[in-house]
Design a protein around this motif. Structure first.
Motif, PDB file in Angstrom:
ATOM      1  N   THR A 395       0.823  -1.214   0.000  1.00 18.07           N
ATOM      2  CA  THR A 395       0.000   0.000   0.000  1.00 18.07           C
ATOM      3  C   THR A 395       0.858   1.266   0.000  1.00 18.07           C
ATOM      4  O   THR A 395       0.591   2.209  -0.755  1.00 18.07           O
ATOM      5  CB  THR A 395      -0.942  -0.019   1.225  1.00 18.07           C
ATOM      6  N   THR A 396       1.887   1.293   0.825  1.00 17.63           N
ATOM      7  CA  THR A 396       2.756   2.477   0.849  1.00 17.63           C
ATOM      8  C   THR A 396       3.503   2.620  -0.481  1.00 17.63           C
ATOM      9  O   THR A 396       3.621   3.719  -1.031  1.00 17.63           O
ATOM     10  CB  THR A 396       3.768   2.395   2.020  1.00 17.63           C
ATOM     11  N   ALA A 397       3.992   1.504  -1.000  1.00 20.12           N
ATOM     12  CA  ALA A 397       4.717   1.544  -2.279  1.00 20.12           C
ATOM     13  C   ALA A 397       3.795   2.054  -3.388  1.00 20.12           C
ATOM     14  O   ALA A 397       4.208   2.829  -4.266  1.00 20.12           O
ATOM     15  CB  ALA A 397       5.260   0.159  -2.622  1.00 20.12           C
ATOM     16  N   GLU A 398       2.530   1.630  -3.338  1.00 16.95           N
ATOM     17  CA  GLU A 398       1.553   2.068  -4.350  1.00 16.95           C
ATOM     18  C   GLU A 398       1.353   3.578  -4.275  1.00 16.95           C
ATOM     19  O   GLU A 398       1.339   4.262  -5.299  1.00 16.95           O
ATOM     20  CB  GLU A 398       0.230   1.325  -4.123  1.00 16.95           C
ATOM     21  N   GLY A 399       1.223   4.093  -3.068  1.00 17.46           N
ATOM     22  CA  GLY A 399       1.033   5.530  -2.898  1.00 17.46           C
ATOM     23  C   GLY A 399       2.223   6.313  -3.439  1.00 17.46           C
ATOM     24  O   GLY A 399       2.069   7.354  -4.092  1.00 17.46           O
ATOM     25  N   ILE A 400       3.406   5.794  -3.197  1.00 19.17           N
ATOM     26  CA  ILE A 400       4.628   6.464  -3.675  1.00 19.17           C
ATOM     27  C   ILE A 400       4.662   6.480  -5.207  1.00 19.17           C
ATOM     28  O   ILE A 400       4.976   7.504  -5.827  1.00 19.17           O
ATOM     29  CB  ILE A 400       5.875   5.763  -3.091  1.00 19.17           C
ATOM     30  N   ALA A 401       4.299   5.335  -5.806  1.00 17.38           N
ATOM     31  CA  ALA A 401       4.293   5.274  -7.274  1.00 17.38           C
ATOM     32  C   ALA A 401       3.284   6.282  -7.833  1.00 17.38           C
ATOM     33  O   ALA A 401       3.573   6.996  -8.801  1.00 17.38           O
ATOM     34  CB  ALA A 401       3.960   3.855  -7.746  1.00 17.38           C
ATOM     35  N   GLU A 402       2.113   6.369  -7.219  1.00 19.79           N
ATOM     36  CA  GLU A 402       1.085   7.310  -7.690  1.00 19.79           C
ATOM     37  C   GLU A 402       1.555   8.765  -7.559  1.00 19.79           C
ATOM     38  O   GLU A 402       1.351   9.575  -8.467  1.00 19.79           O
ATOM     39  CB  GLU A 402      -0.217   7.120  -6.900  1.00 19.79           C
ATOM     40  N   ASP A 403       2.156   9.099  -6.424  1.00 20.11           N
ATOM     41  CA  ASP A 403       2.624  10.476  -6.232  1.00 20.11           C
ATOM     42  C   ASP A 403       3.666  10.841  -7.286  1.00 20.11           C
ATOM     43  O   ASP A 403       3.663  11.943  -7.832  1.00 20.11           O
ATOM     44  CB  ASP A 403       3.244  10.645  -4.834  1.00 20.11           C
ATOM     45  N   ALA A 404       4.552   9.896  -7.549  1.00 17.26           N
ATOM     46  CA  ALA A 404       5.602  10.175  -8.536  1.00 17.26           C
ATOM     47  C   ALA A 404       5.001  10.322  -9.931  1.00 17.26           C
ATOM     48  O   ALA A 404       5.415  11.177 -10.718  1.00 17.26           O
ATOM     49  CB  ALA A 404       6.640   9.060  -8.518  1.00 17.26           C
ATOM     50  N   LEU A 405       3.994   9.495 -10.239  1.00 14.37           N
ATOM     51  CA  LEU A 405       3.346   9.592 -11.551  1.00 14.37           C
ATOM     52  C   LEU A 405       2.609  10.915 -11.695  1.00 14.37           C
ATOM     53  O   LEU A 405       2.592  11.514 -12.779  1.00 14.37           O
ATOM     54  CB  LEU A 405       2.357   8.431 -11.745  1.00 14.37           C
ATOM     55  N   ALA A 406       2.010  11.388 -10.600  1.00 10.37           N
ATOM     56  CA  ALA A 406       1.280  12.660 -10.655  1.00 10.37           C
ATOM     57  C   ALA A 406       2.241  13.790 -11.030  1.00 10.37           C
ATOM     58  O   ALA A 406       1.891  14.694 -11.789  1.00 10.37           O
ATOM     59  CB  ALA A 406       0.612  12.936  -9.308  1.00 10.37           C
ATOM     60  N   LEU A 407       3.471  13.705 -10.532  1.00 12.31           N
ATOM     61  CA  LEU A 407       4.459  14.733 -10.864  1.00 12.31           C
ATOM     62  C   LEU A 407       4.900  14.632 -12.323  1.00 12.31           C
ATOM     63  O   LEU A 407       5.341  15.609 -12.921  1.00 12.31           O
ATOM     64  CB  LEU A 407       5.677  14.595  -9.951  1.00 12.31           C
ATOM     65  N   ALA A 408       4.815  13.417 -12.874  1.00 13.41           N
ATOM     66  CA  ALA A 408       5.258  13.230 -14.259  1.00 13.41           C
ATOM     67  C   ALA A 408       4.248  13.801 -15.250  1.00 13.41           C
ATOM     68  O   ALA A 408       4.601  14.167 -16.362  1.00 13.41           O
ATOM     69  CB  ALA A 408       5.484  11.746 -14.530  1.00 13.41           C
ATOM     70  N   GLY A 409       2.986  13.863 -14.854  1.00 18.64           N
ATOM     71  CA  GLY A 409       1.973  14.364 -15.782  1.00 18.64           C
ATOM     72  C   GLY A 409       1.501  13.257 -16.697  1.00 18.64           C
ATOM     73  O   GLY A 409       2.260  12.351 -17.037  1.00 18.64           O
ATOM     74  N   GLU A 410       0.239  13.323 -17.087  1.00 18.82           N
ATOM     75  CA  GLU A 410      -0.364  12.194 -17.789  1.00 18.82           C
ATOM     76  C   GLU A 410      -0.806  12.524 -19.195  1.00 18.82           C
ATOM     77  O   GLU A 410      -1.473  11.728 -19.838  1.00 18.82           O
ATOM     78  CB  GLU A 410      -1.601  11.724 -17.013  1.00 18.82           C
ATOM     79  N   GLU A 411      -0.468  13.715 -19.674  1.00 16.04           N
ATOM     80  CA  GLU A 411      -1.010  14.106 -20.968  1.00 16.04           C
ATOM     81  C   GLU A 411      -0.549  13.176 -22.090  1.00 16.04           C
ATOM     82  O   GLU A 411       0.648  12.904 -22.224  1.00 16.04           O
ATOM     83  CB  GLU A 411      -0.611  15.544 -21.286  1.00 16.04           C
ATOM     84  N   GLY A 412      -1.503  12.689 -22.865  1.00 13.07           N
ATOM     85  CA  GLY A 412      -1.184  11.782 -23.968  1.00 13.07           C
ATOM     86  C   GLY A 412      -0.798  10.398 -23.502  1.00 13.07           C
ATOM     87  O   GLY A 412      -0.344   9.577 -24.296  1.00 13.07           O
ATOM     88  N   LEU A 413      -0.967  10.137 -22.199  1.00 13.13           N
ATOM     89  CA  LEU A 413      -0.554   8.853 -21.624  1.00 13.13           C
ATOM     90  C   LEU A 413      -1.719   8.210 -20.881  1.00 13.13           C
ATOM     91  O   LEU A 413      -2.710   8.869 -20.570  1.00 13.13           O
ATOM     92  CB  LEU A 413       0.597   9.072 -20.631  1.00 13.13           C
ATOM     93  N   ARG A 414      -1.585   6.928 -20.578  1.00 19.00           N
ATOM     94  CA  ARG A 414      -2.603   6.232 -19.806  1.00 19.00           C
ATOM     95  C   ARG A 414      -1.921   5.335 -18.776  1.00 19.00           C
ATOM     96  O   ARG A 414      -0.858   4.777 -19.046  1.00 19.00           O
ATOM     97  CB  ARG A 414      -3.477   5.403 -20.739  1.00 19.00           C
ATOM     98  N   ILE A 415      -2.554   5.237 -17.605  1.00 16.78           N
ATOM     99  CA  ILE A 415      -1.969   4.478 -16.489  1.00 16.78           C
ATOM    100  C   ILE A 415      -3.077   3.641 -15.875  1.00 16.78           C
ATOM    101  O   ILE A 415      -4.220   4.098 -15.794  1.00 16.78           O
ATOM    102  CB  ILE A 415      -1.407   5.464 -15.435  1.00 16.78           C
TER     103      ILE A 415
END
Ligand code: AMP
Ligand code: GLY
Length: 438
Positions: A395-415
């Motif tokens: 659960t903690t690892a998942e939260g960390i991955a999500e936070d990092a992805l949010a900083l990367a931005g999702e435009e034109g991408l899918r997760i």
């Protein structure tokens, strides 16, 4: 002596290999069809070339005086790149073409398991006559998985009763133009992967990982190369027991014994059924994404494994950081059916790493099939980059991955945001409990 290692391949898996070797006493060179900026940054040299061309790869290996090579993807193995490197005196950690058939020819793989009486082989038949295959679908009592015998990047399988009806399955057999297919019993359960380092008859296993092949959240949509994956702090996953893990390891060991002379990574894809683990497939290499879960928690020096393999010595015992990992891929919009290439990727790695520090874990970015050009990094038609969270719990690892992805931005991408979330992990546990009648 400092070793000079040539890494073949430019995906997320190979970025994980490069990162793992970056801490060793190795000088790294890399070659791939795309310029992966993550690998290029860690390597002393990076050559863009056709990795399925053995002559091009060995020429580069000679040019850089490589003393070892790691072959990441299956296509070069299938093209005989490991054979060519070995012949050129550069030990390739990766099987030669004949041994790689355990992955590259699914008909061979199933017959091999049967011939050697290896546990966990589903009922199967192989076909070259597609009308005979369709008759078998009509006559078979139960659902079947339809598998082209050759490589399809994980996208060729159709499972009757899951993705398609029997009629749609037969239409697929008739229309897709494959010359050889395997029809096998549909396995029901939860999938997991175990990757093993193999050389000199020895097998060194790593923690189990669960990949997510379906393109969309809730395990919907077409199969992909893998949208993301997680591992737990120990060897097994939350829906399985240590005994299930050991049973799967025994299958890998029996397979290595029967293969004789296999070297490289042997990857077992298992279905944990109510009768225990069954083999979905073997791969002749690290998984992608699974390598990104495994290598970041490997404490043993990867280079020591490679050198021992080459020298014919006993492989070092592996030790792992007892941490959970969650890996999520950002893929181009439309992937895998109509991927849109050419989106500029901007990732702020430093902020992502700092955010993870705050959360008491680690966030690691791996570039995959992106291409670095003069004015930036662009998506191709394949998976773009992945973020891995490493922490005490899934659960903690998942939260960390999500936070990092949010900083990367999702435009034109899918997760697939659901990977590693408590709900989905619990669904796996409940599914297994239900199948086992607990
Ligand atoms: P493969 O290309 O062999 O990895 O297969 C891709 C995916 O198809 C697997 O990850 C499974 O989800 C599914 N699959 C393959 N074989 C079977 C089977 N015998 N029963 C059920 N699902 C299967
Ligand atoms: N993650 C599946 C594969 O590497 O084949």
């Amino acid at each position: 002596m400092t070793e000079t290692v040539l890494l073949v391949g430019g995906g997320g898996r190979e970025h994980a290999v490069a990162r793992s070797l970056a801490d060793s006493d190795a000088e790294l060179y890399a070659c791939a069809g795309n310029r992966n900026p993550g690998i290029a940054r860690l390597a002393a040299g990076f050559e863009t070339l056709e990795t399925t061309n053995p002559t091009a790869v060995t020429a580069y290996a000679r040019e850089v005086d490589a003393t070892l090579a790691v072959v990441g993807p299956e296509a070069p193995l299938d093209a005989g790149v490991a054979d060519a490197l070995d012949d050129a005196g550069v030990y390739a950690f990766g099987p030669q073409q004949a041994e790689a058939r355990i992955e590259t020819d699914k008909a061979f793989q199933r017959r091999f398991m049967k011939r050697h009486d290896i546990q966990g082989c589903p009922d199967f038949e192989t076909f070259e006559d597609m009308e005979a295959a369709c008759e078998y679908v009509d006559e078979y009592d139960g659902d079947l998985a339809i598998k082209p015998a050759g490589l399809t990047g994980g996208k060729g399988v159709r499972v009757i009763g899951d993705q398609v009806t029997a009629e749609e399955g037969k239409a697929y057999i008739r229309e897709s133009g494959y010359d050889r297919i395997v029809l096998e019993e549909r396995l029901i359960g939860e999938e997991f992967t175990i990757q093993a380092f193999v050389a000199n008859g020895q097998v060194r296993v790593t923690p189990a990982v669960q990949d997510h092949k379906r393109a969309y959240e809730g395990d919907e949509g077409p199969n992909t190369g893998g949208m993301g994956s997680y591992s737990d702090g120990g060897l097994e996953l939350p829906f399985m027991s240590r005994e299930d893990y050991e049973d799967a390891v025994a299958v890998l060991e029996a397979t290595v014994d029967a293969l004789e002379g296999y070297k490289g990574v042997l990857y077992g894809q298992f279905m944990l059924t109510d009768e225990g683990p069954k083999v979905v497939e073997f791969n002749a290499r690290f998984g992608d994404p699974e390598a990104m879960n495994t290598l970041p928690v490997l404490n043993t020096d990867f280079l020591d494994v490679l050198v021992a393999a080459r020298e014919g010595e006993s492989l070092p015992k592996l030790s792992f950081d007892p941490k959970a990992t969650v890996c999520k891929y950002a893929v181009p919009a439309g992937y895998p059916t109509e991927p849109e290439a050419g989106t500029k990727v901007t990732v702020d790695e430093d902020s992502a790493a700092a955010a993870a520090d705050d959360a008491d874990g680690e966030a690691i970015l791996f570039y995959a099939s992106v291409d670095e050009r003069e004015d930036g990094v662009y998506t191709t038609t394949s998976r773009a980059f992945a973020v891995v969270g490493v922490a005490e719990s899934i659960t903690t690892a998942e939260g960390i991955a999500e936070d990092a992805l949010a900083l990367a931005g999702e435009e034109g991408l899918r997760i697939r945001h659901d990977i590693g979330k408590p709900d989905l992990v619990q669904k796996r546990i409940d599914h297994m409990a239900e199948l086992r009648g607990d």
